[in-house]
Write a protein that holds these residues in place. Sequence first.
Motif, PDB file in Angstrom:
ATOM      1  N   SER A  28       0.616  -0.995  -0.024  1.00 63.01           N
ATOM      2  CA  SER A  28       0.411   0.156   0.080  1.00 63.01           C
ATOM      3  C   SER A  28       0.564   1.331   0.181  1.00 63.01           C
ATOM      4  CB  SER A  28      -0.812   0.230   1.315  1.00 63.01           C
ATOM      5  OG  SER A  28      -1.484   1.398   1.265  1.00 63.01           O
ATOM      6  N   ASN A  29       0.973   2.203  -1.349  1.00 64.06           N
ATOM      7  CA  ASN A  29       1.633   3.288  -0.941  1.00 64.06           C
ATOM      8  C   ASN A  29       1.142   4.560   0.058  1.00 64.06           C
ATOM      9  OD1 ASN A  29       3.206   2.101  -3.061  1.00 64.06           O
ATOM     10  ND2 ASN A  29       2.324   2.503  -4.723  1.00 64.06           N
ATOM     11  N   ASN A  30      -0.382   4.240   0.201  1.00 61.85           N
ATOM     12  CA  ASN A  30      -0.700   4.900   1.054  1.00 61.85           C
ATOM     13  C   ASN A  30      -0.246   4.876   2.914  1.00 61.85           C
ATOM     14  OD1 ASN A  30      -2.362   6.034  -0.929  1.00 61.85           O
ATOM     15  ND2 ASN A  30      -4.012   5.277  -1.134  1.00 61.85           N
ATOM     16  N   GLY A  31      -0.221   3.574   2.716  1.00 60.76           N
ATOM     17  CA  GLY A  31       0.349   3.311   4.214  1.00 60.76           C
ATOM     18  C   GLY A  31      -1.031   2.288   5.198  1.00 60.76           C
ATOM     19  N   GLY A  32      -0.296   0.766   4.341  1.00 62.29           N
ATOM     20  CA  GLY A  32      -1.640   0.107   5.605  1.00 62.29           C
ATOM     21  C   GLY A  32      -1.509  -0.155   6.802  1.00 62.29           C
ATOM     22  N   THR A  33      -2.280  -0.858   7.892  1.00 60.61           N
ATOM     23  CA  THR A  33      -1.966  -0.935   8.413  1.00 60.61           C
ATOM     24  C   THR A  33      -2.460  -2.614   9.024  1.00 60.61           C
ATOM     25  OG1 THR A  33      -3.712   0.970   9.549  1.00 60.61           O
ATOM     26  CG2 THR A  33      -3.355  -0.296  10.874  1.00 60.61           C
ATOM     27  N   VAL A  34      -2.075  -3.190   9.832  1.00 59.28           N
ATOM     28  CA  VAL A  34      -1.750  -4.131   9.960  1.00 59.28           C
ATOM     29  C   VAL A  34      -1.586  -4.982  11.652  1.00 59.28           C
ATOM     30  CG1 VAL A  34       0.017  -6.730  10.357  1.00 59.28           C
ATOM     31  CG2 VAL A  34      -0.151  -5.625   8.299  1.00 59.28           C
ATOM     32  N   GLY A  35      -3.059  -5.815  11.863  1.00 60.75           N
ATOM     33  CA  GLY A  35      -3.101  -5.984  13.436  1.00 60.75           C
ATOM     34  C   GLY A  35      -2.827  -7.709  13.762  1.00 60.75           C
ATOM     35  N   TRP A  36      -3.020  -7.311  15.220  1.00 59.21           N
ATOM     36  CA  TRP A  36      -3.062  -8.833  15.574  1.00 59.21           C
ATOM     37  C   TRP A  36      -3.831  -8.947  16.221  1.00 59.21           C
ATOM     38  CZ3 TRP A  36      -0.464 -13.073  14.367  1.00 59.21           C
ATOM     39  CH2 TRP A  36       1.183 -12.894  13.765  1.00 59.21           C
ATOM     40  N   PHE A  37      -5.139  -9.601  16.326  1.00 62.53           N
ATOM     41  CA  PHE A  37      -6.106 -10.005  17.041  1.00 62.53           C
ATOM     42  C   PHE A  37      -6.171 -11.549  17.611  1.00 62.53           C
ATOM     43  CE2 PHE A  37      -9.082  -6.759  16.188  1.00 62.53           C
ATOM     44  CZ  PHE A  37      -8.220  -5.900  15.535  1.00 62.53           C
ATOM     45  N   ARG A  38      -7.135 -11.842  18.232  1.00 62.67           N
ATOM     46  CA  ARG A  38      -6.779 -13.752  19.248  1.00 62.67           C
ATOM     47  C   ARG A  38      -8.431 -13.643  19.252  1.00 62.67           C
ATOM     48  NH1 ARG A  38      -3.294 -12.353  24.916  1.00 62.67           N
ATOM     49  NH2 ARG A  38      -4.982 -11.242  25.528  1.00 62.67           N
ATOM     50  N   GLN A  39      -8.229 -15.271  19.046  1.00 72.94           N
ATOM     51  CA  GLN A  39      -9.594 -16.175  19.363  1.00 72.94           C
ATOM     52  C   GLN A  39      -9.506 -16.586  20.645  1.00 72.94           C
ATOM     53  OE1 GLN A  39     -12.250 -16.175  15.951  1.00 72.94           O
ATOM     54  NE2 GLN A  39     -13.506 -16.023  16.752  1.00 72.94           N
ATOM     55  N   VAL A  40     -10.522 -17.105  21.285  1.00 70.74           N
ATOM     56  CA  VAL A  40     -10.855 -18.082  21.886  1.00 70.74           C
ATOM     57  C   VAL A  40     -12.236 -18.722  21.616  1.00 70.74           C
ATOM     58  CG1 VAL A  40      -8.432 -17.624  23.920  1.00 70.74           C
ATOM     59  CG2 VAL A  40     -11.484 -16.960  23.969  1.00 70.74           C
ATOM     60  N   PRO A  41     -12.299 -20.505  22.046  1.00 65.11           N
ATOM     61  CA  PRO A  41     -13.752 -20.683  21.129  1.00 65.11           C
ATOM     62  C   PRO A  41     -14.695 -19.955  22.055  1.00 65.11           C
ATOM     63  CG  PRO A  41     -12.040 -22.285  21.426  1.00 65.11           C
ATOM     64  CD  PRO A  41     -11.244 -20.682  21.533  1.00 65.11           C
ATOM     65  N   ASP A  90      -2.826 -15.975  27.857  1.00 65.81           N
ATOM     66  CA  ASP A  90      -2.848 -15.626  26.732  1.00 65.81           C
ATOM     67  C   ASP A  90      -2.860 -16.321  25.384  1.00 65.81           C
ATOM     68  OD1 ASP A  90       0.177 -14.161  28.128  1.00 65.81           O
ATOM     69  OD2 ASP A  90      -1.464 -13.327  27.019  1.00 65.81           O
ATOM     70  N   THR A  91      -3.738 -18.067  25.630  1.00 63.23           N
ATOM     71  CA  THR A  91      -3.873 -18.771  25.014  1.00 63.23           C
ATOM     72  C   THR A  91      -4.894 -18.647  24.130  1.00 63.23           C
ATOM     73  OG1 THR A  91      -3.071 -20.388  26.653  1.00 63.23           O
ATOM     74  CG2 THR A  91      -4.600 -21.310  25.291  1.00 63.23           C
ATOM     75  N   ALA A  92      -4.754 -18.782  22.639  1.00 61.53           N
ATOM     76  CA  ALA A  92      -6.235 -18.734  21.957  1.00 61.53           C
ATOM     77  C   ALA A  92      -4.966 -18.886  20.437  1.00 61.53           C
ATOM     78  CB  ALA A  92      -6.120 -17.395  22.027  1.00 61.53           C
ATOM     79  N   LYS A  93      -6.527 -18.105  19.341  1.00 62.25           N
ATOM     80  CA  LYS A  93      -5.631 -18.988  18.486  1.00 62.25           C
ATOM     81  C   LYS A  93      -5.429 -17.467  18.085  1.00 62.25           C
ATOM     82  CE  LYS A  93      -6.587 -20.921  13.539  1.00 62.25           C
ATOM     83  NZ  LYS A  93      -7.132 -22.383  13.559  1.00 62.25           N
ATOM     84  N   TYR A  94      -4.258 -17.096  17.143  1.00 59.64           N
ATOM     85  CA  TYR A  94      -3.636 -15.131  16.699  1.00 59.64           C
ATOM     86  C   TYR A  94      -4.437 -14.962  15.673  1.00 59.64           C
ATOM     87  CZ  TYR A  94      -2.081 -14.301  21.398  1.00 59.64           C
ATOM     88  OH  TYR A  94      -1.764 -14.423  23.247  1.00 59.64           O
ATOM     89  N   TYR A  95      -4.710 -14.077  15.140  1.00 61.92           N
ATOM     90  CA  TYR A  95      -4.655 -13.736  13.414  1.00 61.92           C
ATOM     91  C   TYR A  95      -4.275 -12.928  13.433  1.00 61.92           C
ATOM     92  CZ  TYR A  95      -8.161 -17.458  13.672  1.00 61.92           C
ATOM     93  OH  TYR A  95      -9.465 -18.013  14.034  1.00 61.92           O
ATOM     94  N   CYS A  96      -3.604 -12.728  12.204  1.00 64.61           N
ATOM     95  CA  CYS A  96      -3.363 -11.265  11.350  1.00 64.61           C
ATOM     96  C   CYS A  96      -3.958 -10.935  10.530  1.00 64.61           C
ATOM     97  CB  CYS A  96      -1.397 -11.290  11.141  1.00 64.61           C
ATOM     98  SG  CYS A  96      -0.807 -10.127  10.226  1.00 64.61           S
ATOM     99  N   GLY A  97      -4.460  -9.225  10.420  1.00 60.18           N
ATOM    100  CA  GLY A  97      -5.359  -8.707   9.813  1.00 60.18           C
ATOM    101  C   GLY A  97      -4.554  -7.582   8.824  1.00 60.18           C
ATOM    102  N   ALA A  98      -4.484  -7.359   7.518  1.00 61.25           N
ATOM    103  CA  ALA A  98      -4.436  -6.655   7.013  1.00 61.25           C
ATOM    104  C   ALA A  98      -5.321  -5.239   5.958  1.00 61.25           C
ATOM    105  CB  ALA A  98      -3.452  -6.815   5.637  1.00 61.25           C
TER     106      ALA A  98
END
Length: 127
Positions: A28-41, A90-98
């Motif tokens: 992204s030439n505009n400057g993107g954002t990346v986030g980490w999220f986590r989820q438990v069932p 901190d136990t969870a499934k960790y996801y990366c979003g862009a």
Amino acid sequence: QVQVVESGGGLVRPGGSLRLSCAISLRSNNGGTVGWFRQVPGNDKEFVAAIRWSGVSTHYADAVKGRFTISRDSAKNTVYLQMNSLAPEDTAKYYCGAAGSRLILTSLRIGENYPYWGQGTQVTVSS
């Protein structure tokens, strides 16, 4: 097609460390954002940390502040999440979003604002 691929999860004892990686094909030439999220069932995705692709600013959830560090290697199109002093909660499934745009402060903590996601990587903290 945008690809987001997480890696680095695993089983670690309380107090231990892990480093998650998120390889992203989005440019992204505009400057993107990346986030980490986590989820438990049974729960929604929970914001963990985010970084603007420029690398200038980082943001953390209160639960991980001081223990986790988000960083990026622009040459490798990769974002990292260094996790120290891990605890069972901190136990969870960790996801990366862009996102291909620069999300404002109130938006980067909301998963729905990230169009692209990886498959997730499991982190289990247990003795």
